[in-house]
Design a protein around this motif. Structure first.
Motif, mmCIF file in Angstrom:
data_model
loop_
_atom_site.group_PDB
_atom_site.id
_atom_site.type_symbol
_atom_site.label_atom_id
_atom_site.label_comp_id
_atom_site.label_asym_id
_atom_site.label_seq_id
_atom_site.Cartn_x
_atom_site.Cartn_y
_atom_site.Cartn_z
ATOM 1 N N THR A 21 0.837 -1.206 0.000
ATOM 2 C CA THR A 21 0.000 0.000 0.000
ATOM 3 C C THR A 21 0.871 1.254 0.000
ATOM 4 O O THR A 21 2.008 1.232 0.472
ATOM 5 N N THR A 22 0.271 2.311 -0.531
ATOM 6 C CA THR A 22 0.873 3.646 -0.466
ATOM 7 C C THR A 22 -0.036 4.587 0.323
ATOM 8 O O THR A 22 0.232 5.784 0.395
ATOM 9 N N ASN A 23 -1.094 4.035 0.898
ATOM 10 C CA ASN A 23 -2.063 4.822 1.655
ATOM 11 C C ASN A 23 -1.396 5.390 2.915
ATOM 12 O O ASN A 23 -1.005 4.628 3.798
ATOM 13 N N PRO A 24 -1.265 6.711 3.030
ATOM 14 C CA PRO A 24 -0.584 7.292 4.185
ATOM 15 C C PRO A 24 -1.279 7.015 5.520
ATOM 16 O O PRO A 24 -0.652 7.093 6.568
ATOM 17 N N LYS A 25 -2.554 6.639 5.474
ATOM 18 C CA LYS A 25 -3.284 6.339 6.717
ATOM 19 C C LYS A 25 -3.162 4.876 7.140
ATOM 20 O O LYS A 25 -3.571 4.518 8.239
ATOM 21 N N VAL A 27 -1.721 1.537 8.654
ATOM 22 C CA VAL A 27 -0.890 1.303 9.834
ATOM 23 C C VAL A 27 0.017 0.106 9.557
ATOM 24 O O VAL A 27 -0.454 -0.972 9.208
ATOM 25 N N VAL A 28 1.322 0.341 9.676
ATOM 26 C CA VAL A 28 2.313 -0.709 9.464
ATOM 27 C C VAL A 28 3.054 -0.926 10.770
ATOM 28 O O VAL A 28 3.726 -0.039 11.271
ATOM 29 N N ARG A 29 2.863 -2.108 11.341
ATOM 30 C CA ARG A 29 3.510 -2.477 12.605
ATOM 31 C C ARG A 29 3.233 -1.465 13.706
ATOM 32 O O ARG A 29 4.110 -1.080 14.468
ATOM 33 N N GLY A 30 1.972 -0.983 13.745
ATOM 34 C CA GLY A 30 1.537 -0.100 14.811
ATOM 35 C C GLY A 30 1.778 1.379 14.593
ATOM 36 O O GLY A 30 1.455 2.192 15.442
ATOM 37 N N GLU A 31 2.329 1.744 13.445
ATOM 38 C CA GLU A 31 2.628 3.151 13.175
ATOM 39 C C GLU A 31 2.026 3.560 11.826
ATOM 40 O O GLU A 31 2.171 2.823 10.843
ATOM 41 N N PRO A 32 1.354 4.728 11.746
ATOM 42 C CA PRO A 32 0.818 5.178 10.463
ATOM 43 C C PRO A 32 1.929 5.294 9.421
ATOM 44 O O PRO A 32 3.040 5.740 9.732
ATOM 45 N N LEU A 33 1.637 4.882 8.208
ATOM 46 C CA LEU A 33 2.619 4.883 7.139
ATOM 47 C C LEU A 33 3.139 6.289 6.846
ATOM 48 O O LEU A 33 4.344 6.502 6.725
ATOM 49 N N GLY A 34 2.230 7.253 6.726
ATOM 50 C CA GLY A 34 2.637 8.619 6.409
ATOM 51 C C GLY A 34 2.811 8.808 4.912
ATOM 52 O O GLY A 34 2.822 7.852 4.143
ATOM 53 N N ALA A 65 14.030 -8.692 7.876
ATOM 54 C CA ALA A 65 12.744 -8.325 7.275
ATOM 55 C C ALA A 65 12.304 -9.243 6.138
ATOM 56 O O ALA A 65 11.175 -9.125 5.669
ATOM 57 N N LYS A 66 13.164 -10.157 5.693
ATOM 58 C CA LYS A 66 12.781 -11.023 4.577
ATOM 59 C C LYS A 66 11.496 -11.776 4.911
ATOM 60 O O LYS A 66 11.376 -12.396 5.966
ATOM 61 N N GLY A 67 10.520 -11.668 4.010
ATOM 62 C CA GLY A 67 9.229 -12.316 4.194
ATOM 63 C C GLY A 67 8.242 -11.522 5.021
ATOM 64 O O GLY A 67 7.129 -11.969 5.257
ATOM 65 N N LYS A 68 8.632 -10.331 5.452
ATOM 66 C CA LYS A 68 7.773 -9.493 6.297
ATOM 67 C C LYS A 68 7.460 -8.169 5.602
ATOM 68 O O LYS A 68 8.143 -7.762 4.685
ATOM 69 N N SER A 69 6.430 -7.478 6.104
ATOM 70 C CA SER A 69 6.131 -6.144 5.568
ATOM 71 C C SER A 69 6.842 -5.096 6.412
ATOM 72 O O SER A 69 6.940 -5.227 7.631
ATOM 73 N N ILE A 70 7.352 -4.089 5.720
ATOM 74 C CA ILE A 70 8.050 -2.978 6.375
ATOM 75 C C ILE A 70 7.625 -1.678 5.722
ATOM 76 O O ILE A 70 7.075 -1.673 4.626
ATOM 77 N N ALA A 71 7.918 -0.576 6.399
ATOM 78 C CA ALA A 71 7.747 0.751 5.811
ATOM 79 C C ALA A 71 9.109 1.172 5.259
ATOM 80 O O ALA A 71 10.127 1.015 5.933
ATOM 81 N N TRP A 72 9.111 1.697 4.023
ATOM 82 C CA TRP A 72 10.359 2.137 3.406
ATOM 83 C C TRP A 72 10.079 3.442 2.678
ATOM 84 O O TRP A 72 9.007 3.630 2.102
ATOM 85 N N PRO A 73 11.035 4.398 2.699
ATOM 86 C CA PRO A 73 10.804 5.691 2.035
ATOM 87 C C PRO A 73 10.486 5.520 0.557
ATOM 88 O O PRO A 73 11.224 4.837 -0.161
#
Length: 79
Positions: A21-25, A27-34, A65-73
């Motif tokens: 997702t690119t939706n800024p709202k 939540v990825v691992r408890g924190e809003p993506l932004g 992080a392999k196999g997991k979702s993360i937030a990345w710039p």
């Protein structure tokens, strides 16, 4: 998608993943993506020791992080 380093040397490919997702709202691992991040599931890692910008739990590096979702710039992700 290819993820690139955020620190020097810049533009070094560090992993491949699939954008969730690119939706800024979102939540990825408890924190809003932004607005400056995307959520990506990592499936291939080139630079295991790269630190994550938003570590969580025991997931501190790209190798973790392999196999997991993360937030990345989003500015550091390319097709």
């Amino acid at each position: 998608m290819i993820l690139y380093s955020m620190t020097r040397p810049l533009n070094v490919a560090i992993a491949k993943g699939t954008i969730q997702t690119t939706n800024p709202k979102a939540v990825v691992r408890g924190e809003p993506l932004g607005s400056q991040y995307v959520e990506i599931v990592i499936y291939s890692v080139f630079k295991r020791d790269t630190q994550l910008p938003r570590p969580y739990g025991n997931v501190l590096t790209m190798g973790d992080a392999k196999g997991k979702s993360i937030a990345w710039p989003s500015a550091m992700v390319r097709i």
